[in-house]
Design a protein around this motif. Structure first.
Motif, mmCIF file in Angstrom:
data_model
loop_
_atom_site.group_PDB
_atom_site.id
_atom_site.type_symbol
_atom_site.label_atom_id
_atom_site.label_comp_id
_atom_site.label_asym_id
_atom_site.label_seq_id
_atom_site.Cartn_x
_atom_site.Cartn_y
_atom_site.Cartn_z
ATOM 1 N N TRP A 1 0.850 -1.097 -0.028
ATOM 2 C CA TRP A 1 -0.032 0.033 0.060
ATOM 3 C C TRP A 1 0.823 1.314 0.176
ATOM 4 O O TRP A 1 1.811 1.320 0.764
ATOM 5 N N THR A 2 0.637 2.213 -0.887
ATOM 6 C CA THR A 2 1.251 3.455 -0.667
ATOM 7 C C THR A 2 0.149 4.424 -0.868
ATOM 8 O O THR A 2 -0.785 4.598 -1.720
ATOM 9 N N GLN A 3 0.147 5.562 0.026
ATOM 10 C CA GLN A 3 -0.878 6.384 -0.117
ATOM 11 C C GLN A 3 -0.210 7.751 0.246
ATOM 12 O O GLN A 3 0.593 8.077 1.050
ATOM 13 N N ILE A 4 -0.719 8.666 -0.524
ATOM 14 C CA ILE A 4 -0.495 10.223 -0.079
ATOM 15 C C ILE A 4 -1.715 10.971 -0.001
ATOM 16 O O ILE A 4 -2.658 10.818 -0.753
ATOM 17 N N GLU A 5 -1.976 11.150 1.582
ATOM 18 C CA GLU A 5 -3.349 11.709 1.653
ATOM 19 C C GLU A 5 -3.019 13.364 2.145
ATOM 20 O O GLU A 5 -2.476 13.710 3.125
ATOM 21 N N THR A 6 -3.565 13.973 1.384
ATOM 22 C CA THR A 6 -3.548 15.469 1.496
ATOM 23 C C THR A 6 -4.780 15.987 1.667
ATOM 24 O O THR A 6 -4.991 17.211 2.229
ATOM 25 N N GLY A 7 -5.785 15.434 1.371
ATOM 26 C CA GLY A 7 -7.057 16.203 1.426
ATOM 27 C C GLY A 7 -7.906 15.613 2.646
ATOM 28 O O GLY A 7 -7.589 15.219 3.552
ATOM 29 N N SER A 8 -9.300 16.086 2.540
ATOM 30 C CA SER A 8 -10.442 15.378 3.357
ATOM 31 C C SER A 8 -10.278 16.361 4.671
ATOM 32 O O SER A 8 -9.147 16.692 5.472
ATOM 33 N N ALA A 9 -11.444 16.634 5.413
ATOM 34 C CA ALA A 9 -11.391 17.266 6.585
ATOM 35 C C ALA A 9 -10.862 16.168 7.853
ATOM 36 O O ALA A 9 -10.319 16.487 8.664
ATOM 37 N N ILE A 10 -11.565 14.900 7.654
ATOM 38 C CA ILE A 10 -11.209 13.916 8.408
ATOM 39 C C ILE A 10 -10.935 12.590 7.668
ATOM 40 O O ILE A 10 -11.426 12.244 6.851
ATOM 41 N N THR A 11 -9.566 12.119 7.995
ATOM 42 C CA THR A 11 -9.419 10.868 7.459
ATOM 43 C C THR A 11 -9.203 9.883 8.465
ATOM 44 O O THR A 11 -8.531 9.934 9.643
ATOM 45 N N TRP A 12 -9.684 8.676 8.185
ATOM 46 C CA TRP A 12 -9.889 7.625 9.172
ATOM 47 C C TRP A 12 -9.459 6.444 8.336
ATOM 48 O O TRP A 12 -10.434 6.022 7.659
ATOM 49 N N LYS A 13 -8.367 5.889 8.306
ATOM 50 C CA LYS A 13 -8.048 4.881 7.524
ATOM 51 C C LYS A 13 -6.643 3.936 7.751
ATOM 52 O O LYS A 13 -5.735 4.830 8.091
ATOM 53 N N TYR A 14 -6.712 2.760 7.361
ATOM 54 C CA TYR A 14 -5.681 1.806 8.034
ATOM 55 C C TYR A 14 -5.745 0.589 7.152
ATOM 56 O O TYR A 14 -5.829 -0.293 7.444
ATOM 57 N N PRO A 15 -4.975 1.001 5.808
ATOM 58 C CA PRO A 15 -4.874 0.126 5.026
ATOM 59 C C PRO A 15 -3.793 -1.073 5.578
ATOM 60 O O PRO A 15 -2.691 -0.720 5.909
ATOM 61 N N SER A 16 -4.475 -2.362 5.594
ATOM 62 C CA SER A 16 -3.785 -3.297 6.359
ATOM 63 C C SER A 16 -3.271 -4.475 5.503
ATOM 64 O O SER A 16 -4.022 -4.579 4.527
ATOM 65 N N VAL A 17 -2.413 -5.464 5.994
ATOM 66 C CA VAL A 17 -2.142 -6.646 5.333
ATOM 67 C C VAL A 17 -2.355 -7.937 6.314
ATOM 68 O O VAL A 17 -1.660 -7.725 7.235
ATOM 69 N N VAL A 18 -3.201 -8.781 5.660
ATOM 70 C CA VAL A 18 -3.085 -9.856 6.534
ATOM 71 C C VAL A 18 -2.301 -10.944 5.837
ATOM 72 O O VAL A 18 -2.545 -11.316 4.917
ATOM 73 N N LEU A 19 -1.107 -11.468 6.710
ATOM 74 C CA LEU A 19 -0.214 -12.399 6.025
ATOM 75 C C LEU A 19 -0.454 -13.777 6.328
ATOM 76 O O LEU A 19 0.165 -14.079 7.313
ATOM 77 N N GLN A 20 -1.227 -14.428 5.672
ATOM 78 C CA GLN A 20 -1.603 -15.610 5.776
ATOM 79 C C GLN A 20 -0.533 -16.757 5.140
ATOM 80 O O GLN A 20 -0.070 -17.544 5.782
ATOM 81 N N GLY A 21 0.001 -16.356 3.919
ATOM 82 C CA GLY A 21 0.686 -17.308 3.498
ATOM 83 C C GLY A 21 2.100 -17.374 3.856
ATOM 84 O O GLY A 21 2.456 -16.160 4.143
ATOM 85 N N ASP A 22 2.815 -18.256 4.033
ATOM 86 C CA ASP A 22 4.472 -18.353 4.419
ATOM 87 C C ASP A 22 5.073 -17.608 3.386
ATOM 88 O O ASP A 22 4.805 -17.459 2.388
#
Lengths: 247, 480
Positions: free
Chosen positions: B301-322
């Motif tokens: 995930w790559t994010q550039i967050e410059t906008g929004s009055a409120i940002t609520w976000k947590y791009p996540s990864v579930v690492l299941q595979g070995d």
């Protein structure tokens, strides 16, 4: 080139108390003096650092009123300060920084910007003179540089910007003898009979390599004695105490 | 001295604040089971999807909005929001670019979206979501030659219902959180990508989101599936008009990487941030999560967050595979009264899984910037590793930077590293640049870009340029 008349400046308390100094084109002047005498303050006031208040006097660079200019305008007018403590700018590529500096000065002088090819050719020729390898250009500005590398980077910037008046603020501090010689070589390569230098130093050592035309002694915010290069040797021998009681 | 310059240069104007006068076909404001059914009916959806929406809606009714984030905003009245608004076009819907309302295309031109030939030149396939409906997808043909499916979510529901049924909600279940439940009930469109086995997607895929109509919420859903040994790079951009009232954006993005698959997901988020007094702006409550299901898979995930009055976000990864790899690179800039609570979760399940988190927060004005992260090593995550670096740059006396890292390690062979720093642009740095002839505003911009460099270099080329431009607008100065 540079004409300083009765310059007074303070930072919370008066530091410069009436400096008079004239540097003609092509001359190298050295300012020596004990700690706290105001040498670095003079460098910073000339470069336009805003924490310092000029309370009296005037300064002209090539006939223009220096003190009314912004620091970047002073740079465009050809004033360069080699910093005593060069500043780190993390993440900003050294070459990119230099290109931005060169081109913004060119812009202020109504010259067209150097394109990438011309710029790279120019800088490659300069880094050889100063004894850097190319990897140095791709590092961030001064970040993780040794003391000697920082000072050499200052001289490289000076070589790229080709100022009319270069002020070297204790450029020798923290340098070993090899680095000192390298720095002096860079400075001497810029001596062309027109460019002027103001070399601020604590020790006579640097002046063996960058030989001054005039030596000034600064004590308590005033120049109390001026002379030829032999004055530096005399100071080295006798110390500043010799002059302090006898202005 | 630094403050004065920063104040001058930080005061940006929002250049995407235009409104496009287009007739839209909307459902009246308010949320009820009937509205959910109506959305599904208008979209002519299969029964399983309606059933899923209704379950989500019923679940949402039992939830209350989360209050743990370090953001403040007045209570949202969910009955005042329009949940479905589609640009009205002459026919039933646009079949090709020629059918798209020219005003819409003009809007995209203003946004600088490479939709027509420019898209071809740039080699970018664009799916543009305007308010709630996806209006045009370019390069479908070229992609379908490669076997890639890239279409609006609605089209995917019609043409590939089996894939939707198999994967929808498997990474972000509707029970996940308040906004995910809301989105699951009312989402109106979004993008769908399927990369078949062994295919390296021949171009960057791109989506632009824009909220146009007033009082409209945007609830899009993106689902990307990368089958074994495939690769895709996906770009997402967002803008909205300037309006005095707040608008809600609650999206869900699900990524699934199967064995040895790689997904690179890049976002440049420039929703309207509100004005200098904090009026208006988008509430951006987004759930983004990827699952590295297969061995040796990778999600970045790559994010550039410059906008929004409120940002609520947590791009996540579930690492299941070995041996799977998760990455999160983030720049978040908050100015004026903007608030950002953002970060990531890296959940290590498989053996030898690795994750990297690089977070750069920049706060100016009265902006509040929070990094919130979770690194969890489950008992099965033998020899898993994480490296986290979390840096904050402060540009004013009135802004704030906060970090809430959580580390939870249940396997003794796992390694976790966390580094954090806080700095401010100093007078020394500014004076140094100015002495070299560089103006104060160029200097600020250069220093900020330097600070963000580690993240920018992760962006695809054309987006890196855009990201720098965005900071340029925010910090007014030249960067290259």
């Amino acid at each position: 080139m540079l004409a300083i008349k009765n310059l007074h400046a303070s930072i919370s308390q008066p530091i410069l108390r009436g400096i008079n100094l004239t540097i003609n084109p092509g001359e190298v002047h050295a300012i020596m003096g004990p700690n706290g005498s105001g040498k670095s303050t003079l460098s910073n006031v000339l470069a336009g650092r805003e924490e310092y208040q000029v309370t009296d006097g005037e300064v002209q660079l090539n006939g223009k009123d220096l003190l009314s200019m912004q620091p970047e305008e002073r740079a465009a007018q050809g004033l360069f300060l080699a910093f005593q403590y060069p500043v780190e700018i993390p993440g900003v590529n050294n070459m990119y920084f230099l290109k931005a500096a060169v081109n913004s000065i060119r812009k202020q002088r109504n010259l067209s910007p150097l394109d990438a090819v011309d710029f790279i050719q120019l800088i490659k020729s300069k880094i050889k003179e100063i004894g850097f390898d190319e990897s140095f250009l791709h590092r961030a500005v001064n970040e993780g540089f040794s003391g000697g590398e920082k000072k050499r980077n200052e001289v490289l910037q000076m070589m790229m910007l080709e100022p009319h008046l270069a002020i070297l603020d204790e450029t020798d501090s923290g340098l070993d003898i090899d680095a000192l010689q390298m720095v002096a070589k860079g400075v001497n390569s810029l001596r062309d009979g027109k460019r002027s230098f103001l070399v601020v130093t604590h020790y006579q050592r640097l002046l063996n390599y960058i030989v001054p035309d005039v030596v000034h002694v600064m004590v308590q915010g005033k120049i109390i004695k001026s002379g030829g290069k032999e004055l530096a040797l005399e100071l080295e021998e006798k110390g500043y105490g010799w002059l302090e009681g006898n202005p | 001295m630094a403050n004065q310059y920063i104040k001058e240069v930080v005061n940006q104007t929002y250049q995407y604040g235009f409104v496009t006068a287009i007739e839209s076909d909307a459902i009246a404001p308010g949320l009820s089971e009937e509205v959910v059914r109506e959305i599904s009916r208008r979209k002519d959806e299969p029964e399983f999807l309606l059933a899923w929406r209704l379950k989500a809606y019923q679940h949402w009714l039992t939830l209350s909005p989360p209050e743990w984030a370090k953001v403040k905003y007045p209570k949202i009245d969910y009955q005042k929001i329009i949940y479905y608004s589609a640009p009205k076009s002459k026919k039933d819907g646009p079949k090709s670019l020629e059918d798209v309302d020219p005003k819409l295309l003009e809007t995209y031109a203003k946004l600088g979206i490479p939709l027509h030939e420019r898209a071809k030149l740039a080699g970018v396939a664009v799916d543009a979501v305007f308010d709630s409906v996806s209006v045009a997808t370019t390069f479908k043909e070229k992609l379908s030659e490669a076997g890639v499916i890239f279409c609006s979510f609605s089209d995917a529901v019609k043409n590939h219902p089996e894939l939707i049924q198999k994967y929808l909600g498997t990474v972000v279940p509707y029970r996940d959180n308040y906004f995910a439940a809301l989105n699951s009930a009312v989402f109106s469109d979004g993008s769908f990508v399927y990369i078949p086995k062994g295919v390296r997607c021949p171009m960057e895929l791109s989506t632009y989101f824009r909220i146009n109509a007033a009082n409209t919420g945007q609830f899009e859903r993106t689902l990307i599936i990368a089958d074994d040994d495939s690769y895709v790079s996906y770009l997402e951009g967002c803008t909205a008009p300037m309006r005095d009232e707040n608008q809600l954006h609650a999206a869900v993005v699900e990524l699934i990487a199967l064995e040895k698959a790689q997904i690179k997901y890049s976002t440049v988020q420039n929703w309207y941030p509100g004005d200098e007094e904090g009026r208006g702006g988008i509430y951006n409550f987004v759930t983004k999560r990827g699952a590295c299901r297969g061995k040796h898979s990778k999600i970045s995930w790559t994010q550039i967050e410059t906008g929004s009055a409120i940002t609520w976000k947590y791009p996540s990864v579930v690492l299941q595979g070995d041996h799977s790899v998760g990455e999160f690179y983030s720049v978040a800039l908050t100015n004026h009264y903007q608030q950002a609570d953002t970060g990531t979760k890296m959940i290590h399940i498989g053996k030898n899984t690795r994750s990297t988190i690089i977070s750069k927060g920049i706060s100016a004005g009265r902006g509040q910037n929070t990094y919130r992260g979770l690194v969890r090593m489950l008992p099965t995550a033998a020899r898993a590793r994480n490296y986290t670096q979390c840096d904050s740059l402060l540009l004013s006396q009135t802004c704030g930077a906060h970090t809430f890292p959580t580390i939870d390690v249940k396997n003794a062979t796992a390694q976790v590293e966390h580094e954090a720093s806080t700095s401010k642009i100093g007078d020394d740095q500014l004076f140094y640049c100015k002495q070299r002839g560089i103006s104060a505003e160029d200097a600020v911009s250069m220093i900020v870009n330097g600070f963000c460099k580690q993240v920018f270099k992760e962006l695809p080329m054309e987006f890196a340029v855009e990201a720098q431009k965005l900071l340029e607008v925010s910090l007014e100065g030249s960067v290259g």
